[in-house]
Design a protein around this motif. Structure first.
Motif, PDB file in Angstrom:
ATOM      1  N   LEU A  11       0.850  -1.227   0.091  1.00 17.00           N
ATOM      2  CA  LEU A  11       0.184   0.112  -0.031  1.00 17.00           C
ATOM      3  C   LEU A  11       0.869   1.170   0.056  1.00 17.00           C
ATOM      4  O   LEU A  11       0.495   2.260  -0.729  1.00 17.00           O
ATOM      5  CB  LEU A  11      -0.866   0.223   1.148  1.00 17.00           C
ATOM      6  N   THR A  12       1.919   1.125   0.671  1.00 12.68           N
ATOM      7  CA  THR A  12       2.843   2.496   0.695  1.00 12.68           C
ATOM      8  C   THR A  12       3.677   2.511  -0.412  1.00 12.68           C
ATOM      9  O   THR A  12       3.549   3.581  -1.070  1.00 12.68           O
ATOM     10  CB  THR A  12       3.869   2.224   2.011  1.00 12.68           C
ATOM     11  N   ARG A  13       4.065   1.436  -1.080  1.00  8.58           N
ATOM     12  CA  ARG A  13       4.889   1.701  -2.014  1.00  8.58           C
ATOM     13  C   ARG A  13       3.852   1.816  -3.396  1.00  8.58           C
ATOM     14  O   ARG A  13       4.330   2.960  -4.301  1.00  8.58           O
ATOM     15  CB  ARG A  13       5.364   0.342  -2.642  1.00  8.58           C
ATOM     16  N   ASP A  14       2.709   1.322  -3.627  1.00  9.23           N
ATOM     17  CA  ASP A  14       1.913   1.810  -4.526  1.00  9.23           C
ATOM     18  C   ASP A  14       1.301   3.137  -4.483  1.00  9.23           C
ATOM     19  O   ASP A  14       0.936   3.820  -5.431  1.00  9.23           O
ATOM     20  CB  ASP A  14       0.631   0.586  -4.609  1.00  9.23           C
ATOM     21  N   GLY A  15       1.036   3.430  -3.115  1.00  4.65           N
ATOM     22  CA  GLY A  15       0.378   4.815  -2.784  1.00  4.65           C
ATOM     23  C   GLY A  15       1.441   5.983  -3.320  1.00  4.65           C
ATOM     24  O   GLY A  15       1.071   6.971  -3.836  1.00  4.65           O
ATOM     25  N   ASP A  16       2.706   5.881  -3.078  1.00  3.44           N
ATOM     26  CA  ASP A  16       3.857   6.693  -3.321  1.00  3.44           C
ATOM     27  C   ASP A  16       3.735   6.970  -4.767  1.00  3.44           C
ATOM     28  O   ASP A  16       3.934   8.016  -5.335  1.00  3.44           O
ATOM     29  CB  ASP A  16       5.058   6.292  -3.019  1.00  3.44           C
ATOM     30  N   ALA A  17       3.695   5.769  -5.565  1.00  5.31           N
ATOM     31  CA  ALA A  17       3.951   5.877  -7.026  1.00  5.31           C
ATOM     32  C   ALA A  17       2.552   6.495  -7.844  1.00  5.31           C
ATOM     33  O   ALA A  17       2.659   7.192  -8.599  1.00  5.31           O
ATOM     34  CB  ALA A  17       3.910   4.550  -7.724  1.00  5.31           C
ATOM     35  N   ARG A  18       1.400   6.154  -6.951  1.00  7.63           N
ATOM     36  CA  ARG A  18       0.447   6.860  -7.379  1.00  7.63           C
ATOM     37  C   ARG A  18       0.242   8.386  -7.300  1.00  7.63           C
ATOM     38  O   ARG A  18       0.106   9.244  -8.288  1.00  7.63           O
ATOM     39  CB  ARG A  18      -0.908   6.482  -6.761  1.00  7.63           C
ATOM     40  N   ILE A  19       0.654   8.865  -6.139  1.00  2.00           N
ATOM     41  CA  ILE A  19       1.037  10.055  -6.066  1.00  2.00           C
ATOM     42  C   ILE A  19       1.893  10.825  -6.753  1.00  2.00           C
ATOM     43  O   ILE A  19       1.656  11.913  -7.290  1.00  2.00           O
ATOM     44  CB  ILE A  19       1.147  10.762  -4.330  1.00  2.00           C
ATOM     45  N   ARG A  20       3.070  10.234  -6.981  1.00  2.00           N
ATOM     46  CA  ARG A  20       4.070  10.679  -7.892  1.00  2.00           C
ATOM     47  C   ARG A  20       3.593  10.845  -9.441  1.00  2.00           C
ATOM     48  O   ARG A  20       4.023  11.614 -10.081  1.00  2.00           O
ATOM     49  CB  ARG A  20       5.623   9.863  -7.860  1.00  2.00           C
ATOM     50  N   LEU A 128      -5.241  13.134  -0.105  1.00  2.00           N
ATOM     51  CA  LEU A 128      -3.933  12.255  -0.522  1.00  2.00           C
ATOM     52  C   LEU A 128      -4.136  10.980  -0.434  1.00  2.00           C
ATOM     53  O   LEU A 128      -3.945  10.193  -1.119  1.00  2.00           O
ATOM     54  CB  LEU A 128      -2.595  12.944   0.170  1.00  2.00           C
ATOM     55  N   LEU A 129      -4.764  10.522   1.092  1.00  2.00           N
ATOM     56  CA  LEU A 129      -4.930   9.204   1.260  1.00  2.00           C
ATOM     57  C   LEU A 129      -5.994   8.486   0.300  1.00  2.00           C
ATOM     58  O   LEU A 129      -5.520   7.329  -0.245  1.00  2.00           O
ATOM     59  CB  LEU A 129      -5.504   8.991   2.587  1.00  2.00           C
ATOM     60  N   GLY A 130      -6.932   9.469  -0.149  1.00  2.00           N
ATOM     61  CA  GLY A 130      -7.789   8.690  -1.050  1.00  2.00           C
ATOM     62  C   GLY A 130      -6.987   8.626  -2.510  1.00  2.00           C
ATOM     63  O   GLY A 130      -7.570   7.455  -3.178  1.00  2.00           O
ATOM     64  N   ARG A 131      -6.366   9.450  -2.824  1.00  2.00           N
ATOM     65  CA  ARG A 131      -5.586   9.151  -4.090  1.00  2.00           C
ATOM     66  C   ARG A 131      -4.589   8.021  -4.090  1.00  2.00           C
ATOM     67  O   ARG A 131      -4.567   7.424  -4.989  1.00  2.00           O
ATOM     68  CB  ARG A 131      -4.848  10.685  -4.486  1.00  2.00           C
ATOM     69  N   ALA A 132      -3.959   8.025  -2.905  1.00  2.00           N
ATOM     70  CA  ALA A 132      -2.873   7.062  -2.881  1.00  2.00           C
ATOM     71  C   ALA A 132      -3.402   5.606  -2.921  1.00  2.00           C
ATOM     72  O   ALA A 132      -2.918   4.727  -3.228  1.00  2.00           O
ATOM     73  CB  ALA A 132      -2.169   7.486  -1.501  1.00  2.00           C
ATOM     74  N   THR A 133      -4.595   5.313  -2.350  1.00  2.00           N
ATOM     75  CA  THR A 133      -5.357   4.030  -2.337  1.00  2.00           C
ATOM     76  C   THR A 133      -6.116   3.610  -3.494  1.00  2.00           C
ATOM     77  O   THR A 133      -6.879   2.618  -3.434  1.00  2.00           O
ATOM     78  CB  THR A 133      -6.093   3.874  -0.974  1.00  2.00           C
ATOM     79  N   ARG A 134      -6.094   4.606  -4.388  1.00  2.00           N
ATOM     80  CA  ARG A 134      -6.932   4.351  -5.659  1.00  2.00           C
ATOM     81  C   ARG A 134      -6.027   3.601  -6.585  1.00  2.00           C
ATOM     82  O   ARG A 134      -4.987   4.088  -6.847  1.00  2.00           O
ATOM     83  CB  ARG A 134      -7.486   5.643  -6.253  1.00  2.00           C
ATOM     84  N   ALA A 135      -6.643   2.893  -7.412  1.00  2.00           N
ATOM     85  CA  ALA A 135      -6.020   2.209  -8.407  1.00  2.00           C
ATOM     86  C   ALA A 135      -5.859   3.135  -9.839  1.00  2.00           C
ATOM     87  O   ALA A 135      -6.896   3.937 -10.061  1.00  2.00           O
ATOM     88  CB  ALA A 135      -6.783   0.718  -8.953  1.00  2.00           C
TER      89      ALA A 135
END
Length: 156
Positions: A11-20, A128-135
């Motif tokens: 979740l952390t790895r994917d969330g970081d990638a989604r935000i970036r 940000l949490l919403g964006r980070a946890t969205r596919a």
């Protein structure tokens, strides 16, 4: 517990990638991070003033909480600005903003920053949490589960 640890890491790895990968989310993470870095400075540079406030709020072990809040805001702000460890930082900082609103703002009536800046930061962190946890593509995914179309989306 290894499964939970693995899910949190993913979740952390994917969330970081989604935000970036989302220009707007990346800008918001940077701005929110810088605001937290600036908010942390009085906890160190005006420690006595902050300590008086924390005591007025009725927090137990106020000296410890001043430093803990400063360290969390500084480290979390730097990590958010770098768009690293976004999910855990946003979660921890969101909790601090809830405490700020409840203890300083509502209970003590401190309008600035506890009923102005803190709620805005809380809203940004939750976004940000919403964006980070969205596919990618707007589909939602339960942790460890398959993607599903966003509500209202057509399926074939």
């Amino acid at each position: 517990m290894p499964v939970l640890r693995e899910a949190a890491a993913r979740l952390t790895r994917d969330g970081d990638a989604r935000i970036r990968s989302d220009a707007r989310a990346a800008r918001i993470a940077r701005v929110v991070g810088v605001v937290f870095v600036l908010a942390s400075l009085p906890k160190f540079l005006a420690y006595g003033w902050e300590l008086d406030n924390f005591r007025r709020f009725g927090l137990p072990a106020a000296p410890v909480w001043v430093i803990a809040a400063g360290v969390l805001e500084l480290a979390g702000g730097v990590l958010l600005a770098r768009r690293t460890l976004i999910v855990p930082c946003a979660l921890l900082l969101a909790v601090t903003m809830v405490v700020a609103v409840a203890v300083s703002g509502i209970a003590q009536g401190d309008v600035i920053p506890s009923l102005t800046v803190a709620p805005a930061l809380l809203a940004a962190l939750l976004w940000l949490l919403g964006r980070a946890t969205r596919a990618p593509g707007g589909a939602e995914r339960a942790p460890g589960g398959p993607e599903r179309a966003p509500s209202g989306a057509e399926t074939r």
